[in-house]
Design a protein around this motif. Structure first.
Motif, PDB file in Angstrom:
ATOM      1  N   MET A 352      41.109  80.058 150.152  1.00  0.00           N
ATOM      2  CA  MET A 352      39.918  79.594 150.856  1.00  0.00           C
ATOM      3  C   MET A 352      40.097  79.144 152.188  1.00  0.00           C
ATOM      4  N   ASN A 353      41.253  78.462 152.277  1.00  0.00           N
ATOM      5  CA  ASN A 353      41.629  77.985 153.458  1.00  0.00           C
ATOM      6  C   ASN A 353      42.136  79.041 154.641  1.00  0.00           C
ATOM      7  N   GLY A 354      42.523  80.213 153.836  1.00  0.00           N
ATOM      8  CA  GLY A 354      42.956  81.246 154.512  1.00  0.00           C
ATOM      9  C   GLY A 354      44.327  81.356 154.880  1.00  0.00           C
ATOM     10  N   ALA A 355      45.189  80.387 154.239  1.00  0.00           N
ATOM     11  CA  ALA A 355      46.789  80.348 154.241  1.00  0.00           C
ATOM     12  C   ALA A 355      47.354  81.528 153.601  1.00  0.00           C
ATOM     13  N   ILE A 356      46.584  82.014 152.323  1.00  0.00           N
ATOM     14  CA  ILE A 356      47.205  82.877 151.402  1.00  0.00           C
ATOM     15  C   ILE A 356      46.138  84.081 151.227  1.00  0.00           C
ATOM     16  N   ALA A 357      46.532  85.126 150.717  1.00  0.00           N
ATOM     17  CA  ALA A 357      45.400  86.192 150.360  1.00  0.00           C
ATOM     18  C   ALA A 357      45.888  86.749 149.144  1.00  0.00           C
ATOM     19  N   ALA A 358      44.744  87.013 148.441  1.00  0.00           N
ATOM     20  CA  ALA A 358      45.019  87.685 147.026  1.00  0.00           C
ATOM     21  C   ALA A 358      44.916  89.326 147.234  1.00  0.00           C
ATOM     22  N   LEU A 359      45.949  89.806 146.732  1.00  0.00           N
ATOM     23  CA  LEU A 359      46.299  91.396 146.800  1.00  0.00           C
ATOM     24  C   LEU A 359      45.920  91.960 145.504  1.00  0.00           C
ATOM     25  N   PRO A 360      45.640  93.424 145.421  1.00  0.00           N
ATOM     26  CA  PRO A 360      45.447  94.102 144.295  1.00  0.00           C
ATOM     27  C   PRO A 360      46.824  93.935 143.474  1.00  0.00           C
ATOM     28  N   GLY A 361      46.441  94.020 142.048  1.00  0.00           N
ATOM     29  CA  GLY A 361      47.594  93.920 141.216  1.00  0.00           C
ATOM     30  C   GLY A 361      48.151  92.395 140.828  1.00  0.00           C
ATOM     31  N   GLY A 362      47.212  91.404 141.140  1.00  0.00           N
ATOM     32  CA  GLY A 362      47.504  90.059 140.697  1.00  0.00           C
ATOM     33  C   GLY A 362      48.661  89.326 141.567  1.00  0.00           C
ATOM     34  N   ARG A 363      48.799  89.909 142.986  1.00  0.00           N
ATOM     35  CA  ARG A 363      49.628  89.514 143.947  1.00  0.00           C
ATOM     36  C   ARG A 363      49.151  88.646 144.947  1.00  0.00           C
ATOM     37  N   TYR A 364      49.966  87.876 145.708  1.00  0.00           N
ATOM     38  CA  TYR A 364      49.541  87.114 146.576  1.00  0.00           C
ATOM     39  C   TYR A 364      50.613  87.335 147.998  1.00  0.00           C
ATOM     40  N   GLN A 365      50.014  87.079 149.136  1.00  0.00           N
ATOM     41  CA  GLN A 365      50.895  87.079 150.316  1.00  0.00           C
ATOM     42  C   GLN A 365      50.456  85.927 151.162  1.00  0.00           C
ATOM     43  N   ARG A 366      51.519  85.253 151.804  1.00  0.00           N
ATOM     44  CA  ARG A 366      51.198  84.318 153.005  1.00  0.00           C
ATOM     45  C   ARG A 366      50.597  84.891 154.176  1.00  0.00           C
ATOM     46  N   ARG A 367      49.721  84.230 154.837  1.00  0.00           N
ATOM     47  CA  ARG A 367      49.108  84.778 156.018  1.00  0.00           C
ATOM     48  C   ARG A 367      49.499  83.836 157.145  1.00  0.00           C
TER      49      ARG A 367
END
Length: 367
Positions: A352-367
């Motif tokens: 919600m704060n824009g610090a991390i993004a949810a990707l397809p396949g249940g993965r996450y990535q730092r922004r």
């Protein structure tokens, strides 16, 4: 250009099956569209294959007049323009192409074609970080007064156009359809914004659909128009690599942003860098390489534009554990030594704060 001149150029350009290379050959031989349309069969025979001779004479005799009238009606609307090889405003850089378009259709501020510009291209299936980078780099270039050129595709192209619109440099979209269509349809609002603040360009007649063979032709115009091409995320089979190759063949600069060695959309950029593209980490790298250091305003660093402050506590621990590569939930759970419920709550807050993004396949990535 008078209405009669426009009619002649349109009649010349709208003959079915006669593409840019043959149009250039006809103009070199006859000097102008009127002379080419009036040429004798024997004079046309060396320049047109037999199956195109009859359509050529039919167009001369009025077979294309309905299409010509439709284009003239379109040109009568505010902001719509026809640009031909005979016009002083025709960008000389496109003459580097062996198949430079004889006519172009424009919608918006055609004065942008006279300015030094940078092309920004990349994956349609971009990561959130890639979209952030495209917006930030394009925004920094536009703030420095340089238009951003791209292809109005989904993903990196769209983010680059939005970044271009955020500054005075604005943006130029070169498209693979007629200008009475927007492709993809999801970019319709963006296209309208570009018309108001920037420019959309096409070599394709009104009504032209988004056919696969149109996009390499669009890409060559992007590569030729810009002083350099920046690739942000591209798979090895990406059309963005075609644009980069065309730019290099035309003597333009090629830039690429590196990514994770595990990311499929970084492999194209890594290949470009291996092949001699310049690795860049900030907009200043691009400005400096192009000799644009004396920009009209001081651009922000792209990395600073996209940066998000690292929080303290468990949130900071999760961000540190995530690194900058895509990571799945179970891996994060093992790295952070938190309960699953606690990690879910933290990830939701960071997203919600824009610090991390949810990707397809249940993965996450730092922004």
């Amino acid at each position: 250009m008078t209405g009669a001149d426009a009619r002649t150029w349109l009649r010349f350009a709208l003959v079915p099956g006669v593409g840019p290379r043959r149009q250039l050959a006809l103009l070199r031989s006859f000097g102008n569209p009127e002379a080419a349309l009036g040429a004798a069969r024997t004079a046309l025979a060396p320049l047109l294959p037999g199956e195109l001779i009859e359509p050529w004479f039919a167009a001369r005799d009025g077979a294309c007049d309905a299409a010509v009238d439709a284009h003239l009606a379109w040109l009568s609307e505010p902001g719509n323009h026809l640009l031909t090889l005979a016009d002083d405003e025709y960008p000389r850089v496109w003459l580097d192409l062996p198949d430079a378009p004889a006519v172009l259709f424009l919608k918006g501020n055609k004065g942008l074609l006279a300015l030094d510009a940078l092309a920004v291209v990349g994956s349609r299936n971009a990561t959130p970080q890639g979209l952030d980078n495209a917006y930030a780099f394009a925004g920094a270039l536009s703030q420095a007064g340089y238009p951003v050129v791209s292809g109005l595709a989904a993903g990196i192209d769209a983010a680059a156009h939005r970044g271009g619109l955020s500054g005075p440099g604005s943006t130029v979209a070169v498209v693979g359809t007629g200008l009475d269509r927007v492709y993809p349809a999801a970019n319709r609002t963006l296209a309208h914004q570009i018309v108001q603040q920037g420019l959309i360009v096409s070599e394709f007649a009104l009504g032209a659909m988004p056919r696969a063979e149109h996009f390499p032709r669009r890409n060559r115009l992007i590569a030729a128009l810009a002083r350099g091409t920046l690739v942000i995320e591209a798979a090895l089979g990406s059309g963005s690599l075609i644009t980069a190759r065309q730019a290099a063949e035309l003597g333009r600069e090629v830039f690429a942003i590196p990514g994770s060695i595990h990311s499929p959309v970084a492999r194209g950029c890594h290949r470009l860098i291996k092949d001699g593209a310049k690795l860049v980490e900030s907009a200043e790298d691009v400005l400096g390489e192009l000799g644009w250091g004396g920009s009209r305003s001081a651009p922000p660093r792209a990395a600073d534009v996209a940066a998000v402050a690292t929080p303290d506590g468990d949130e900071g621990k999760v961000l540190q554990a995530a690194g900058y590569d895509p990571v799945d939930f179970d891996t994060l759970l093992a790295r952070c030594n938190l309960t699953a419920d606690r990690l879910c709550a933290i990830l939701l807050g960071l997203e919600m704060n824009g610090a991390i993004a949810a990707l397809p396949g249940g993965r996450y990535q730092r922004r």
